[in-house]
Design an enzyme around this catalytic site. Structure first.
Site, PDB file in Angstrom:
ATOM      1  N   CYS A 407       0.834  -1.201   0.000  1.00 52.30           N
ATOM      2  CA  CYS A 407       0.000   0.000   0.000  1.00 52.30           C
ATOM      3  C   CYS A 407       0.874   1.258   0.000  1.00 52.30           C
ATOM      4  O   CYS A 407       1.753   1.409   0.859  1.00 52.30           O
ATOM      5  CB  CYS A 407      -0.918   0.005   1.208  1.00 52.30           C
ATOM      6  SG  CYS A 407      -1.978   1.467   1.303  1.00 52.30           S
ATOM      7  N   HIS A 476       2.413  -6.019  -7.871  1.00 50.67           N
ATOM      8  CA  HIS A 476       2.001  -4.833  -8.624  1.00 50.67           C
ATOM      9  C   HIS A 476       3.248  -4.256  -9.273  1.00 50.67           C
ATOM     10  O   HIS A 476       4.220  -3.942  -8.589  1.00 50.67           O
ATOM     11  CB  HIS A 476       1.356  -3.815  -7.680  1.00 50.67           C
ATOM     12  CG  HIS A 476       0.803  -2.616  -8.383  1.00 50.67           C
ATOM     13  ND1 HIS A 476       0.028  -1.671  -7.743  1.00 50.67           N
ATOM     14  CD2 HIS A 476       0.889  -2.197  -9.670  1.00 50.67           C
ATOM     15  CE1 HIS A 476      -0.312  -0.724  -8.606  1.00 50.67           C
ATOM     16  NE2 HIS A 476       0.200  -1.021  -9.778  1.00 50.67           N
TER      17      HIS A 476
END
Length: 669
Positions: A407, A476
């Protein structure tokens, strides 16, 4: 409704012309070829749908900006002030029991009830009903909101014949147990397995009792030598301070752990499944505390329960990413209808879960249609994450638990969580190893390529992640520094996938926006288990249908409106059909609309498929509703919500929450 749409679309077109007049480089759009526009990351819109070029004689002073929508006039107010204003505006809060039964004597608290029992006064100040049918009545159920329902007029159509099938389809699970909440508030919850494993790995420190609810800064970064926090910050239940640790079973040999896999069953691989280890519950807490005697042994340091785990098979499954704010239960339910296979709840902070915050536990709610469902948690330290994992495994029904280590949000990173863990690989290992060893539920992790751009490090860790105990890892293809700017680095994802253990499922994430992207990533790297779809699903949730049917869906504005209506129906069933539920549904609808405007219909493009980073020039749609839906004005999003949920209340304001809903820009990094 068509007249309203046409009027609003006309205003939107005028706003678009005004913006075009102010753009000095707008004329080049009409002269450039599709290839030249793509090189500039601009969408190649067909010439007949481009807004007419502005007159060269038009001066900037002649352009008058359209008045902003009343709901966009922002005034900064504290949460306490907003809450007080809401209470003042709604002077009469009807008792839920009275509202449901329409009987003032049905409330067990009588005169001591903190809600109002005056039905006539409530009806006098209640807003007008919304056009449409009550979502509960439409599903064959009796509306639990009774008089408070904003669709009260349609309740008379309910015959009282309940449909068991529809009732099952609308069921939700993973509700927060009140007794568990009280134990967490009083710091009386025990975490037997987590604390035993922490002590066996030497991560427990000097067992010092600390109240979780008072430890507001439990996630604050600490500069400790081994990457774990100081002993003063360890939350430890009292009974274990004087008790020893029970020896754990010795791990099977590595060959036995990885050589045999069970049969596939509804997306699950069962590997020598056994019953879960015992744990303390709210009812038998004292008995567990008195009966547990654990002793440290050499075997406990080598134990690993992978031989008894259930592993989810992610291969070739369409995986909806855990999406903060917009990835709520109604949106996930909508994506399931459109073809998603795997869903995951919004990220929940471990400290908030351990403090018993009901709003955080609501993020773990699951709908019965989510057949493969996981929850995502985020924490800074092994003890915090391990206890949250044990508690979730005890209280909730989930298929996997995902630990967020990527995050990029400042609030999370500043607490040494999320992508901040990428700078602390030893702490990453400790978190995964402890969490995976105390539950049978599969543990997965989600990471980014690195913290700083150009300093990738996941490739150096990927070969060890399976040994830590993780079932799968999602990568990611951006660093934390990039946030959502630039394109995802899929070549690096391929490299990591090929370096990973054969038993570790690797899932790629970043910029999947069409079935062409999906097919390319799967063909370029056959070792890749699947691709996670995030912003692509926010912008066009029908991407799951496109991938499964292998086509570019030239969806019409009417079909898109039907999808919005489904979301509203699911939202009202989840948040409620009373005024509070309607406005909550409106809020999350607007958050979603702040992404959907970026979709460019297939029929308007010279080159397909659309890329996620394309910026469109000023253009209009094939009808008024399509033009309205592509507006980037928040005022137009509010108008769309009014088509579905009625007029906004007086004083309503809205501003999008996340930067990731905007086009990729350098400042987003």
């Amino acid at each position: 409704m068509s007249d309203v749409v046409a009027e609003v679309a006309a205003e939107t077109s005028v706003e678009g012309d005004a913006k075009a007049a102010l753009a000095t480089k707008q004329l080049s759009v009409y002269e450039a070829s599709a290839e030249e526009l793509i090189e500039r990351s601009m969408a190649p819109i067909k010439k007949e749908f481009l807004c007419p070029p502005p007159s060269r004689s038009l001066k900037q002073s002649d352009v008058k900006a359209a008045p902003p929508h009343p709901s966009l006039v922002q005034e900064k107010k504290s949460k306490r002030q907003l809450k007080r204003e809401r209470r003042e505006k709604c002077a009469i809060n009807l008792c839920p029991q009275v509202s449901k039964t329409e009987d003032v004597d049905s409330c067990q608290y009588k005169d001591k009830c903190r809600f109002n029992h005056d039905i006539e006064a409530f009806k006098a100040q209640k807003p007008d009903d919304i056009e449409g049918q009550c979502p509960f009545v439409a599903s064959g159920m009796k509306c639990q909101y009774g008089l408070s329902c904003r669709f009260l007029g349609t309740h008379k159509d309910f015959s009282g014949n309940y449909s068991s099938s529809d009732g099952q389809q609308n069921s939700e699970i993973n509700f927060f147990n009140k007794e568990t909440q009280r134990l967490l508030w009083k710091n009386n919850m025990t975490f037997v397995k987590a604390d035993a494993k922490l002590k066996s790995l030497g991560l427990f420190g000097n067992a010092k009792k600390c109240n979780v609810s008072e430890d507001k800064d439990a996630e604050t970064p600490q500069n400790s030598a081994n990457g774990t926090r100081a002993t003063d910050d360890v939350d430890t239940p009292g009974p274990l301070e004087i008790e020893e640790i029970r020896p754990m079973k010795k791990a099977k040999s590595e060959d036995k752990e990885t050589s045999q896999l069970g049969d596939f069953n509804d997306g699950m691989i069962v590997v020598d499944e056994t019953q879960k280890n015992g744990h303390s519950t709210s009812k038998a807490k004292k008995e567990d505390e008195d009966s547990i005697r654990v002793v440290e042994t050499e075997g406990s340091l080598k134990s690993h329960p992978r031989e008894k785990k259930k592993l989810i098979d992610f291969r070739d499954k369409l995986y909806l990413a855990p999406l903060t704010t917009v990835g709520n239960l109604p949106f996930r339910r909508l994506c399931k209808v459109l073809g998603a296979d795997v869903t995951c709840g919004e990220m929940a902070m471990c400290t908030n879960l351990l403090q018993g915050q009901a709003s955080e536990w609501a993020l773990l709610r699951r709908h019965s249609s989510e057949d493969l469902f996981g929850v995502q948690i985020c924490g800074s330290y092994p003890d915090t994450v391990a206890r949250a994992v044990e508690l979730i495994d005890r209280e909730c029904t989930v298929d996997f638990i995902d630990i967020n280590m990527g995050c990029p949000i400042d609030m999370v990173v500043n607490k040494s969580a999320g992508s901040a863990l990428l700078n602390k690989p030893l702490r990453m290992k400790n978190i995964v190893e402890v969490s995976s060893s105390i539950v049978e539920t599969p543990i997965t992790i989600k990471v980014r390529t690195a913290f700083f751009e150009g300093k990738n490090r996941i490739d150096s860790l990927i070969s060890d992640i399976r040994d830590w105990g993780a079932t799968a890892v999602t990568i990611h293809g951006r660093s934390r520094q990039q946030r959502y700017s630039k394109s995802a680095d899929w070549d690096y994802i391929y490299k990591c996938t090929k370096n990973a253990s054969p038993n570790l499922q690797v899932i790629g994430n970043g910029d999947v926006y069409s079935y062409v992207d999906w097919n390319k990533h799967k063909s370029d790297c056959p070792e890749l288990s699947s691709c996670m779809i995030a912003r692509g699903a926010l912008i066009k949730p029908w991407i799951f249908t496109e991938i499964k049917e292998q086509r570019h869906w030239d969806i019409t504005s009417g079909e898109r409106l039907s999808i919005l209506k489904d979301f509203v129906r699911f939202g009202l069933q989840h948040w409620g059909s009373d005024t509070k539920g309607v406005e909550t549904t409106r809020h999350f609808l607007l958050e979603w609309l702040s992404y959907t405007f970026r979709y460019i219909p297939v029929g308007l493009l010279d080159v397909i498929p659309q890329q996620i980073n394309w910026r469109p020039p000023s253009y209009f749609g094939r009808d008024d509703l399509e033009t309205l839906m592509m507006s980037e004005s928040a005022g137009d999003w509010v108008r769309i919500s009014e088509l579905l949920l009625g007029k906004v209340p007086e004083g309503f304001t809205f501003a999008p929450k996340h930067k990731s809903n905007a086009y990729d820009r350098a400042e987003n990094g």
